[in-house]
Scaffold this motif. Structure first.
Motif, mmCIF file in Angstrom:
data_model
loop_
_atom_site.group_PDB
_atom_site.id
_atom_site.type_symbol
_atom_site.label_atom_id
_atom_site.label_comp_id
_atom_site.label_asym_id
_atom_site.label_seq_id
_atom_site.Cartn_x
_atom_site.Cartn_y
_atom_site.Cartn_z
ATOM 1 N N LYS A 1 0.874 -1.175 0.000
ATOM 2 C CA LYS A 1 0.000 0.000 0.000
ATOM 3 C C LYS A 1 0.906 1.218 0.000
ATOM 4 O O LYS A 1 1.719 1.402 0.912
ATOM 5 C CB LYS A 1 -0.899 -0.019 1.240
ATOM 6 C CG LYS A 1 -1.930 1.104 1.276
ATOM 7 C CD LYS A 1 -2.830 0.966 2.508
ATOM 8 C CE LYS A 1 -3.839 2.105 2.582
ATOM 9 N NZ LYS A 1 -4.720 1.988 3.777
ATOM 10 N N TRP A 2 0.789 2.051 -1.034
ATOM 11 C CA TRP A 2 1.752 3.131 -1.244
ATOM 12 C C TRP A 2 1.379 4.438 -0.561
ATOM 13 O O TRP A 2 2.228 5.276 -0.305
ATOM 14 C CB TRP A 2 1.940 3.367 -2.735
ATOM 15 C CG TRP A 2 2.408 2.158 -3.472
ATOM 16 C CD1 TRP A 2 1.751 1.480 -4.463
ATOM 17 C CD2 TRP A 2 3.641 1.446 -3.281
ATOM 18 N NE1 TRP A 2 2.487 0.402 -4.900
ATOM 19 C CE2 TRP A 2 3.658 0.360 -4.189
ATOM 20 C CE3 TRP A 2 4.734 1.610 -2.438
ATOM 21 C CZ2 TRP A 2 4.705 -0.542 -4.274
ATOM 22 C CZ3 TRP A 2 5.782 0.720 -2.523
ATOM 23 C CH2 TRP A 2 5.767 -0.341 -3.427
ATOM 24 N N HIS A 3 0.104 4.642 -0.273
ATOM 25 C CA HIS A 3 -0.328 5.935 0.248
ATOM 26 C C HIS A 3 -1.456 5.709 1.254
ATOM 27 O O HIS A 3 -2.288 4.822 1.058
ATOM 28 C CB HIS A 3 -0.827 6.826 -0.898
ATOM 29 C CG HIS A 3 -0.984 8.264 -0.528
ATOM 30 N ND1 HIS A 3 -2.088 8.734 0.148
ATOM 31 C CD2 HIS A 3 -0.178 9.348 -0.708
ATOM 32 C CE1 HIS A 3 -1.962 10.039 0.340
ATOM 33 N NE2 HIS A 3 -0.813 10.429 -0.165
ATOM 34 N N PRO A 4 -1.503 6.487 2.338
ATOM 35 C CA PRO A 4 -2.547 6.266 3.350
ATOM 36 C C PRO A 4 -3.967 6.314 2.811
ATOM 37 O O PRO A 4 -4.864 5.654 3.356
ATOM 38 C CB PRO A 4 -2.303 7.424 4.340
ATOM 39 C CG PRO A 4 -0.869 7.776 4.182
ATOM 40 C CD PRO A 4 -0.555 7.551 2.722
ATOM 41 N N HIS A 5 -4.212 7.087 1.737
ATOM 42 C CA HIS A 5 -5.566 7.204 1.203
ATOM 43 C C HIS A 5 -5.983 5.996 0.362
ATOM 44 O O HIS A 5 -7.162 5.821 0.065
ATOM 45 C CB HIS A 5 -5.702 8.460 0.330
ATOM 46 C CG HIS A 5 -5.594 9.741 1.088
ATOM 47 N ND1 HIS A 5 -6.307 9.994 2.235
ATOM 48 C CD2 HIS A 5 -4.847 10.857 0.881
ATOM 49 C CE1 HIS A 5 -6.022 11.208 2.699
ATOM 50 N NE2 HIS A 5 -5.127 11.746 1.892
ATOM 51 N N ASP A 6 -5.030 5.170 -0.044
ATOM 52 C CA ASP A 6 -5.332 4.079 -0.966
ATOM 53 C C ASP A 6 -6.223 3.023 -0.302
ATOM 54 O O ASP A 6 -6.116 2.766 0.907
ATOM 55 C CB ASP A 6 -4.054 3.417 -1.467
ATOM 56 C CG ASP A 6 -3.218 4.358 -2.335
ATOM 57 O OD1 ASP A 6 -3.746 5.413 -2.720
ATOM 58 O OD2 ASP A 6 -2.052 4.026 -2.609
ATOM 59 N N GLY A 7 -7.060 2.403 -1.134
ATOM 60 C CA GLY A 7 -7.990 1.402 -0.629
ATOM 61 C C GLY A 7 -7.348 0.073 -0.296
ATOM 62 O O GLY A 7 -7.983 -0.797 0.307
ATOM 63 N N GLY A 8 -6.085 -0.118 -0.689
ATOM 64 C CA GLY A 8 -5.391 -1.366 -0.428
ATOM 65 C C GLY A 8 -4.041 -1.359 -1.097
ATOM 66 O O GLY A 8 -3.620 -0.350 -1.671
ATOM 67 N N PRO A 9 -3.333 -2.478 -1.041
ATOM 68 C CA PRO A 9 -2.054 -2.578 -1.762
ATOM 69 C C PRO A 9 -2.295 -2.700 -3.260
ATOM 70 O O PRO A 9 -3.273 -3.325 -3.695
ATOM 71 C CB PRO A 9 -1.431 -3.851 -1.180
ATOM 72 C CG PRO A 9 -2.565 -4.646 -0.650
ATOM 73 C CD PRO A 9 -3.625 -3.680 -0.236
ATOM 74 N N TYR A 10 -1.393 -2.103 -4.057
ATOM 75 C CA TYR A 10 -1.609 -2.039 -5.506
ATOM 76 C C TYR A 10 -0.399 -2.537 -6.296
ATOM 77 O O TYR A 10 0.750 -2.263 -5.947
ATOM 78 C CB TYR A 10 -1.898 -0.598 -5.938
ATOM 79 C CG TYR A 10 -3.356 -0.240 -5.891
ATOM 80 C CD1 TYR A 10 -4.173 -0.396 -7.014
ATOM 81 C CD2 TYR A 10 -3.927 0.239 -4.719
ATOM 82 C CE1 TYR A 10 -5.517 -0.073 -6.972
ATOM 83 C CE2 TYR A 10 -5.273 0.569 -4.673
ATOM 84 C CZ TYR A 10 -6.059 0.407 -5.803
ATOM 85 O OH TYR A 10 -7.392 0.730 -5.752
ATOM 86 N N ILE A 11 -0.691 -3.266 -7.378
ATOM 87 C CA ILE A 11 0.267 -3.543 -8.442
ATOM 88 C C ILE A 11 0.136 -2.401 -9.442
ATOM 89 O O ILE A 11 -0.951 -2.181 -9.990
ATOM 90 C CB ILE A 11 -0.022 -4.887 -9.136
ATOM 91 C CG1 ILE A 11 0.072 -6.042 -8.144
ATOM 92 C CG2 ILE A 11 0.924 -5.106 -10.318
ATOM 93 C CD1 ILE A 11 -0.396 -7.371 -8.711
#
Length: 492
Positions: A135-145
């Protein structure tokens, strides 16, 4: 020549454009924050980075590989890549795009010779948890590829390779954004209409860097293996591909990691995805997107995990996203009278196009704007079009803004068009339309044409003669004289 990520990294290291972080970094925002600070301090000069020790994982993370236009030029196999500008890259891609005689079909190789098959995991053994999908950013909904080349296939239109955001849900399941404005969304919709409940999908990570460039280009026909064909033209040799283990797809043979799966087309399988910190500096809204179940994972021994960050104005995502308008460029060059050049400026987040023309008649500036907004690319992405004369460099925003400041009477030269559907991730959109069918998420936004061309005396609404215009450069003979005598002046 470079065939894969490892070749590419070797070249960057030799050119002092790669650094290795040997200190252990944690798995919560530290990598993304380091990249953010690198971009703040170094802009587009920020190097590629290998994080060799990521807490909880044995796989190194590679970031910012294609973070500037010189490295994208290298990915395009341009000989002058060390000096390449954005214009050089765009024009090289335009030339290759237009000359189909150079397009090369991919070459299928034996699985025994494919680096991506060094390790094969199928069924229960195929688990995502060993890959540092973070997860790259606190606002993100989850970890991303974020640097996954999504490969799908349509019975009529063949393979498509595209780069889309992919959210990990659990160790065996991911969401993938499949917008109707993108080829993958069209493939899913076609399968749903034909009552196919799932389609094959593969996510290739790392490997041939040329495919990250061609994966963003909208080719003349959907699919038809065009991303592989154009990449072959750029490389001067066919892209090497290999059959998947559990999917009927040809995947890049030199990938570091290939995730295979079954992408559901069923409406009841749509799951909430997002938000995600997008290229334009805003968190993209949550949307309902299809899921895919992992069926196999193949990878190289001791693989690298290639990724990037988004949201920063100079992030790798933003830089890459600012060049795949090649089809739009070719279309405008054919449709607009007096067309000279076109740029999608990084500063305008690719929601505005800047087009230069050789203006011969009144109204040609607005004609160019209408043509751009009426195109497929314009409908899907653009909020506005700025039209300038050929003396203005469309890659120099100082010149563009000067043209707006000195050649625009707002009442006469700015056209405001009523709201129409546009990109669902456009932050300026006044509303996101209710989803009427899966994959069809649109924003509603008005459009604008700014005619920043010099106006003729008889152009509508002008009550005075066109002001005298001072050419940008001095008298040529005097300029040459001054350059020859420069040292004699004692000037630095």
């Amino acid at each position: 020549m470079h065939k894969d990520l490892r070749d590419f990294l070797k070249i960057l290291e030799e050119e002092n454009q790669l650094i290795r972080v040997k200190e252990e970094v944690d798995d919560k925002y530290e990598i993304a924050t380091i990249l953010w600070e690198l971009h703040e301090k170094m802009g587009m000069d920020a190097p590629a980075v290998i994080f060799e020790k990521v807490k909880g994982y044995e796989v190194p993370v590679v970031k910012n590989v294609l973070g500037n236009y010189k490295r994208i030029a290298l990915a395009c196999h341009m000989e002058n890549w060390k000096k390449a500008t954005k214009r050089d890259v765009v024009m090289h891609l335009v030339d290759v795009f237009k000359d189909r005689s150079k397009w090369l079909k991919p070459k299928e190789i034996d699985p025994k010779d494919a680096p991506c098959k060094e390790v094969v995991k199928i069924g229960d053994e195929a688990n995502l948890d060993w890959i540092p999908i973070l997860k790259w950013h606190p606002h993100d909904g989850g970890p991303y590829i974020l640097m996954g080349e999504a490969i799908t296939k349509d019975p009529k239109w063949g393979h498509n390779v595209g780069v889309y955001r992919i959210m990990k849900r659990d160790s065996k399941t991911c969401n993938i954004v499949a917008s109707a404005l993108q080829d993958i969304g069209i493939y899913v919709s076609r399968a749903r209409i034909k009552k196919r409940e799932e389609i094959d999908i593969a996510i290739a990570i790392g490997g041939d860097q040329t495919l990250y460039v061609t994966g963003g280009i909208k080719s003349p026909e959907i699919g038809r293996d065009n991303e592989y064909l154009i990449a072959g033209a750029l490389k001067g040799e066919p892209v090497e591909v290999v059959k998947g283990e559990t999917v009927d797809l040809l995947v890049p043979a030199n990938a570091e990691i290939v995730i295979e799966g079954k992408l559901s087309t069923k409406v009841e399988d749509l799951k909430e995805e997002g938000p995600f910190s997008e290229w334009m500096g805003y968190a993209g809204a949550k949307t309902l997107q299809p899921i895919f179940k992992v069926t196999a994972i193949t990878h190289r021994k001791s693989p690298y995990y290639q990724s990037c960050i988004s949201a920063h104005p100079l992030s790798e995502t933003t830089v890459l996203y600012s060049i795949p308008y090649i089809r739009f460029y070719v279309e405008m060059s054919e449709r607009i009278p007096g067309f000279r050049d076109l740029n999608m400026p990084l500063e305008l987040r690719m929601f505005y196009a800047v087009i230069s023309i050789k203006k011969r008649y009144p109204g040609w500036g607005k004609t160019a704007g209408y043509a751009a907004l009426g195109s497929g690319y314009g409908t899907a992405n653009l909020v506005g079009v700025i039209v300038v004369d050929e003396d203005v460099d469309v890659y120099d925003m100082n010149q563009v803004m000067t043209a707006i400041a000195t050649r625009v009477d707002p009442e006469l030269d700015i056209v405001i068009l009523p709201p129409t559907t546009t990109h669902s991730l456009n932050p300026s959109a006044r509303a996101i339309l209710p989803v009427r069918e899966p994959g069809l998420a649109f924003g509603m936004c008005s459009r604008m044409i700014i005619d920043a061309t010099r106006k003729f005396e008889d152009e509508y609404g002008r009550a005075r003669a066109t002001p005298n215009y001072v050419e940008r450069s001095p008298d040529p003979e005097t300029l040459e004289k001054v350059r020859q005598k420069w040292k004699e002046y004692g000037l630095p």
